[in-house]
Scaffold this motif. Structure first.
Motif, PDB file in Angstrom:
ATOM      1  N   PHE A  95      33.258  40.465  30.173  1.00  0.00           N
ATOM      2  CA  PHE A  95      32.787  41.566  29.241  1.00  0.00           C
ATOM      3  C   PHE A  95      33.520  42.323  30.450  1.00  0.00           C
ATOM      4  CE2 PHE A  95      29.277  40.346  25.965  1.00  0.00           C
ATOM      5  CZ  PHE A  95      28.847  41.579  26.149  1.00  0.00           C
ATOM      6  N   PRO A  96      32.958  43.635  30.667  1.00  0.00           N
ATOM      7  CA  PRO A  96      33.091  44.530  31.863  1.00  0.00           C
ATOM      8  C   PRO A  96      31.823  45.147  32.439  1.00  0.00           C
ATOM      9  CG  PRO A  96      32.829  46.163  29.794  1.00  0.00           C
ATOM     10  CD  PRO A  96      33.428  44.135  29.251  1.00  0.00           C
ATOM     11  N   MET A 106      36.947  44.025  34.276  1.00  0.00           N
ATOM     12  CA  MET A 106      37.133  42.972  33.381  1.00  0.00           C
ATOM     13  C   MET A 106      36.887  41.683  34.308  1.00  0.00           C
ATOM     14  SD  MET A 106      37.025  44.419  30.518  1.00  0.00           S
ATOM     15  CE  MET A 106      36.778  42.364  29.170  1.00  0.00           C
ATOM     16  N   ILE A 107      35.828  41.031  33.614  1.00  0.00           N
ATOM     17  CA  ILE A 107      35.490  39.184  33.702  1.00  0.00           C
ATOM     18  C   ILE A 107      35.331  38.618  32.779  1.00  0.00           C
ATOM     19  CG2 ILE A 107      33.631  38.163  35.904  1.00  0.00           C
ATOM     20  CD1 ILE A 107      34.869  40.091  37.364  1.00  0.00           C
ATOM     21  N   GLU A 108      36.012  37.798  33.357  1.00  0.00           N
ATOM     22  CA  GLU A 108      36.169  36.539  32.329  1.00  0.00           C
ATOM     23  C   GLU A 108      34.969  35.491  32.158  1.00  0.00           C
ATOM     24  OE1 GLU A 108      38.669  34.573  29.008  1.00  0.00           O
ATOM     25  OE2 GLU A 108      38.607  36.064  29.936  1.00  0.00           O
ATOM     26  N   ALA A 127      32.678  32.630  35.936  1.00  0.00           N
ATOM     27  CA  ALA A 127      33.179  34.032  35.878  1.00  0.00           C
ATOM     28  C   ALA A 127      34.473  33.839  37.223  1.00  0.00           C
ATOM     29  CB  ALA A 127      32.136  34.799  36.147  1.00  0.00           C
ATOM     30  N   THR A 128      34.919  34.898  36.535  1.00  0.00           N
ATOM     31  CA  THR A 128      36.344  34.961  37.084  1.00  0.00           C
ATOM     32  C   THR A 128      37.173  36.300  37.066  1.00  0.00           C
ATOM     33  OG1 THR A 128      37.801  34.063  38.681  1.00  0.00           O
ATOM     34  CG2 THR A 128      37.584  33.487  35.689  1.00  0.00           C
ATOM     35  N   ASP A 129      37.794  37.465  37.767  1.00  0.00           N
ATOM     36  CA  ASP A 129      38.165  37.735  37.214  1.00  0.00           C
ATOM     37  C   ASP A 129      39.716  37.825  36.746  1.00  0.00           C
ATOM     38  OD1 ASP A 129      40.664  39.721  38.586  1.00  0.00           O
ATOM     39  OD2 ASP A 129      38.585  40.847  39.456  1.00  0.00           O
ATOM     40  N   ARG A 130      39.447  38.365  35.057  1.00  0.00           N
ATOM     41  CA  ARG A 130      40.154  37.920  34.115  1.00  0.00           C
ATOM     42  C   ARG A 130      41.595  38.054  34.620  1.00  0.00           C
ATOM     43  NH1 ARG A 130      39.943  38.089  28.801  1.00  0.00           N
ATOM     44  NH2 ARG A 130      41.317  38.929  27.393  1.00  0.00           N
TER      45      ARG A 130
END
Length: 723
Positions: A95-96, A106-108, A127-130
Motif C-alpha cells: 500500500f502507498p 510503497m510499504i509491503e 511492514a517493511t519498505d517495498r
C-alpha cells in the motif's frame, strides 16, 4: 485486553538457551503494529517509528487508516482490515503510505488476526519498505540463479566447516550428490593430502578474515578417481552486519585443462632439455664403454629409475652383427640406478657376457628391431623382463612396475639394447617416453658404433705399429739400452712414432727416434717404410746428416706425410756420438756430477720438406753418460708451454736412476698423462766401458776420421762439441 508479564527468571532461562540472532530482519527493518478491532493503534514498535516517521506517542490511540493513508486509499484499506478481522484470513500486499514528512512510500504489509485468552481479536501488521524488500529479492534471485547455474563450484560452509549449501557444479566435481554434502565436513567428502591443505586454507581464512584467492589444488575425487584434476580455490569469510563470522564461502574453478596443458608443455620442454643434454654429453669420446655410460647418465634419473646398456658381443669382436642360430650373446657395457636398490643386483654388471631367454625384451628387440613397452608389470611380466627367477624376485621387491626395451640401431643394423625401468617414479612409461628413449638410443647407437669402428681401426694400427718396432737387445758394445713405446689412449688414434737401434760394424750402434705427423694405419705404414729405409741406409755407413738427407727424399715421395727424426751413431772405441736432427726435439744428455742438458743441435727441418741440408754434431759420450731420445708425446700437452714441459723433463732426470729401464718407467709415469692423446717413443742409452779391448775395424776407423759432414753442395760445417 489482557497481556501477562513474563517473570525475570523465565527471561534469564530463555536468554541462556537462545542462539545469536540473524541480521536479516534488522537489515529489512521490519516494523510491527498492533491494532484493536476498531482499527485504532494499540502498539507501535521502534521500527515503525523509523519506517513511518511517527513517534509512539503520536501513533498509539490513533486510527491507523487516517494516520497513514491518503484519503483515496482509506476505504480500500478499511475494507481489507474488516475482512481480516471477520474471517481470520491473513492478507499480504503493498500500500502507498503517507510518511510523517509528507512523502508517500510503497510499504509491503503482512496482516493477520490475533486472539487473546479472552477471545478478543486484534490485528498484527508487519511492514517493511517495498523498495528494500525488492532489492533483497533481486539479490537473492540473482544469487540463487548464479549458484544453481554457474559452471564453477560454489559452496557455503559453517564455522565448523560443514557444508550448508552446494551448487550442482561443485557436486559434479566431487562426484557426490548435493544432498549428501549437507552437514558433512570437507574431509568427509574429499580425502588425500591436497584436501588436507585445502582445509587448512579454509580455517586460516575463517580465523583471519583475509580472503584466499586462486590457490591451486591437485588431486582425485570420486568423480574421476583414476586421474588427477586441478582446481583454483578461493575462500571468503562470511559475516553478518555486526561483523560476526557466519562461515565461509568457497569458489572452486576447474582448471584441469590448463593444468594438463602446462604439464604437457613442461613435459615437452623436459624432452627437449633431455635431447639437448644427450646431444652434448653422449659421444664425447671414441671409447665404447664410456659412450654407453654417457647414455646411461643422461637417461637416469630424468627418464628412468634404472637403465642397462648391452652390446652384441659379435659387434665388439668383429664390428659386425652376427646373429647365428641360438640366443644372442651380449656384453653388458653400462648400468645405472637413480638410488641404491636391490634391483641393481638383478641387472647384469658391466663387462659380463650373458644371454637372455627368447621372450626377454632384449631378445625381442634383437629379433624384431622394434622397441617394447610394458606399461604395467604383473608377476608374469616381471618373469619375462628378468634374467631368471631370483632377478624377478629382486625386481618385485624393489617395486619395479613398468619397463621399456629399445634397440640400438646404427647404419641399419642392430648392435645392442637399452633397457629402462621405473620403481619409485609412480608414473608408468607411455608412448612419449618410448619415443624419447628411441631418439636417445638412435643417437647413442651411432656414437657407439663409431667408437667400435675406431677401436678396431686403432687396434689394427697399434698391432701394425708394434710389429714394425724392433726387438731390442738389452746391451750393445759400450751401451746399456732401454726403450718404450706407448700408443695414444683408447679414444685417440695410434700415431707414427718409432725408435730403432741398429748394429753397425766396428762395435758401433746407430740410434734413431722419429715421429710421422699423422695418425692411424697410414701413419703407421709410413713409419714402417721410414724405419726400413733407415736400417738400409745405416748399412751404407753414412754420416748421420747424409742419412737424413736420403730419408728426406724418401719422405718427400710419401706425400703428404712429413716426419721429425733424430739419428745418431755411437762409437764406443772413441767414446763419441755423431748426431743430426730433422726438426725433432733435442735429446737430453746426462753426465755424472752435472745437471741434465738439452743437446744444442742444429734443429734442421722435418723430413719431407726438402731443400735444406742437415748437419752432424759430434759429442763425447764416456762411460757413465746417458742419452735420452724421445718423441713429443712425452712432453707436449694441450695446456702447458713446451718450454715448461722440457724443464720438467730435465728436473726429473736430475735424479739419476740405477738403470736405463728405471729411467724409462719413471719418465712415462711422471710425465705422460693417463689420457695422453699422442704416441710416445722413448729410447734411453747409457755408455759403459767396453768389456773387451777390441780394436776398431777398418770401416770404423774410416768413419771416425770422417767425424762430422754435411750433405749437399754446401761445404762441410765445423764440428760442434757438447762435452
Amino acid at each position: 485486553m489482557s497481556r501477562a508479564k513474563q517473570r525475570p527468571e523465565q527471561a534469564d532461562h530463555l536468554a541462556g538457551a537462545a542462539a545469536d540472532p540473524s541480521g536479516l530482519m534488522d537489515l529489512l527493518g521490519v516494523a510491527a503494529v498492533l491494532l484493536e478491532a476498531d482499527g485504532r493503534i494499540d502498539m507501535w514498535s521502534p521500527q515503525a517509528e523509523e519506517l513511518f516517521g511517527y513517534s509512539r506517542g503520536e501513533a498509539v490511540g490513533q486510527y491507523a487508516a487516517p494516520l497513514l493513508l491518503n484519503p483515496e486509499h482509506q476505504d480500500a484499506a478499511i475494507t481489507l482490515f474488516a475482512e481480516v478481522m471477520e474471517t481470520g484470513r491473513s492478507w499480504a500486499g503493498a500500500f502507498p503510505v503517507r510518511h510523517r514528512d509528507g512523502s508517500t512510500r510503497m510499504i509491503e504489509f503482512r496482516n493477520m488476526r490475533l486472539t487473546d485468552n479472552l477471545g478478543d481479536h486484534y490485528a498484527l501488521g508487519l511492514a517493511t519498505d517495498r523498495n528494500m524488500l525488492r532489492h533483497m529479492e533481486r539479490k537473492l534471485a540473482l544469487s540463487n540463479r548464479l549458484v544453481a547455474q554457474a559452471p564453477i563450484g560454489l559452496a557455503v560452509l559453517d564455522t565448523e566447516l560443514r557444508y550448508l549449501t552446494v551448487n550442482p557444479a561443485l557436486a559434479a566435481m566431487h562426484g557426490v550428490a548435493e544432498a549428501d554434502h549437507f552437514g558433512r565436513g570437507l574431509r568427509d567428502i574429499l580425502t588425500g593430502a591436497a584436501f588436507e591443505r585445502a582445509e587448512t586454507v579454509m580455517r586460516e581464512a575463517l580465523e583471519s578474515g583475509v580472503p584466499v584467492v586462486d590457490r591451486e589444488l591437485v588431486g582425485r575425487t570420486a568423480a574421476d578417481p583414476d586421474n588427477d584434476h586441478a582446481w583454483a580455490l578461493s575462500v571468503y569469510r562470511l559475516e553478518d552486519h555486526h561483523g560476526q563470522a557466519l562461515g565461509i564461502a568457497t569458489v572452486v574453478v576447474d582448471v584441469t585443462d590448463r593444468y594438463r596443458a602446462a604439464k604437457e608443455a613442461e613435459h615437452a620442454q623436459q624432452r627437449l632439455r633431455l635431447m639437448a643434454n644427450g646431444s652434448a654429453r653422449i659421444g664425447t669420446t671414441l671409447e665404447v664403454e664410456r659412450t654407453a655410460q654417457e647414455l646411461a647418465d643422461v637417461v637416469v634419473p630424468d627418464l628412468a629409475d634404472m637403465v642397462s646398456v648391452d652390446l652384441l658381443d659379435s659387434v665388439l669382436r668383429t664390428g659386425r652383427t652376427d646373429l647365428e642360430e641360438g640366443p644372442a650373446l651380449f656384453r653388458a657395457l653400462a648400468v645405472k640406478t637413480a638410488y641404491p636398490t636391490d634391483a641393481a643386483q638383478a641387472i647384469v654388471p658391466p663387462g659380463r657376457l650373458t644371454t637372455y631367454h627368447a621372450d626377454h625384451p632384449a631378445s625381442h628387440c634383437i629379433r624384431t628391431l622394434r622397441p617394447l613397452l610394458i606399461t604395467h608389470l604383473d608377476s608374469e611380466e616381471l618373469s619375462r623382463v628378468a634374467a631368471d627367477t631370483e632377478a624377478a624376485r629382486l625386481l618385485a621387491r624393489a617395486g619395479v612396475h613398468t619397463d621399456m626395451a629399445v634397440p640400438l640401431i646404427a647404419r641399419g643394423q642392430v648392435i645392442g639394447v637399452m633397457g629402462l625401468a621405473r620403481a619409485r617414479n609412480p608414473l608408468p612409461f607411455d608412448e612419449d617416453d618410448l619415443t624419447l628413449a628411441c631418439e636417445l638410443a638412435s643417437s647413442a647407437a651411432l656414437s657407439i658404433d663409431n667408437a667400435v669402428l675406431h677401436q678396431h681401426i686403432r687396434d689394427t694400427a697399434e698391432t701394425l705399429q708394434r710389429s714394425l718396432l724392433p726387438r731390442l737387445p738389452p746391451r750393445r758394445p759400450g751401451l746399456e739400452i732401454a726403450a718404450r713405446y706407448r700408443p695414444a689412449q683408447a679414444f685417440h688414434e695410434v700415431g707414427g712414432d718409432w725408435y730403432d737401434v741398429i748394429p753397425l760394424s766396428g762395435d758401433r750402434t746407430a740410434l734413431a727416434v722419429g715421429d710421422v705427423m699423422g695418425s692411424g694405419i697410414p701413419a703407421a705404414t709410413t713409419m714402417g717404410r721410414l724405419r726400413t729405409a733407415t736400417s738400409t741406409l745405416a748399412d751404407l755407413d753414412l754420416d748421420p746428416a747424409r742419412i737424413l738427407t736420403h730419408l728426406d727424399k724418401i719422405t718427400h715421395g710419401l706425400d703428404p706425410y712429413i716426419a721429425t727424426c733424430v739419428y745418431a751413431v755411437y762409437d764406443p772405441h772413441r767414446a763419441q756420438l755423431h748426431v743430426a736432427s730433422a726438426g725433432h726435439l733435442p735429446p737430453v744428455l746426462l753426465r755424472a756430477g752435472k745437471r741434465p742438458e738439452l743437446l744444442d743441435l742444429p734443429t734442421g727441418i722435418p723430413l719431407g720438406v726438402g731443400g735444406v741440408p742437415f748437419e752432424t754434431t759430434t759429442i763425447d759420450l764416456v762411460p757413465g753418460d746417458r742419452l735420452v731420445l724421445y718423441t713429443d708425446g712425452l712432453v707436449e700437452t694441450r695446456s702447458d708451454p713446451i718450454d715448461e714441459r722440457l724443464d720438467d723433463l730435465l728436473a726429473l732426470l736430475a735424479s739419476p736412476d740405477r738403470t736405463a729401464e728405471e729411467t724409462c718407467d719413471r719418465l712415462l709415469r711422471e710425465l705422460r698423462h693417463p689420457a695422453g692423446h699422442d704416441d710416445v717413443a722413448l729410447l734411453v742409452v747409457c755408455a759403459q766401458p767396453l768389456t773387451t779391448a777390441a780394436a776398431p775395424s777398418a770401416p770404423a776407423a774410416e768413419h771416425a776420421g770422417a767425424r762430422t759432414r754435411a750433405t749437399g753442395p754446401a761445404p762441410p760445417p765445423t764440428p760442434r762439441s757438447g762435452s
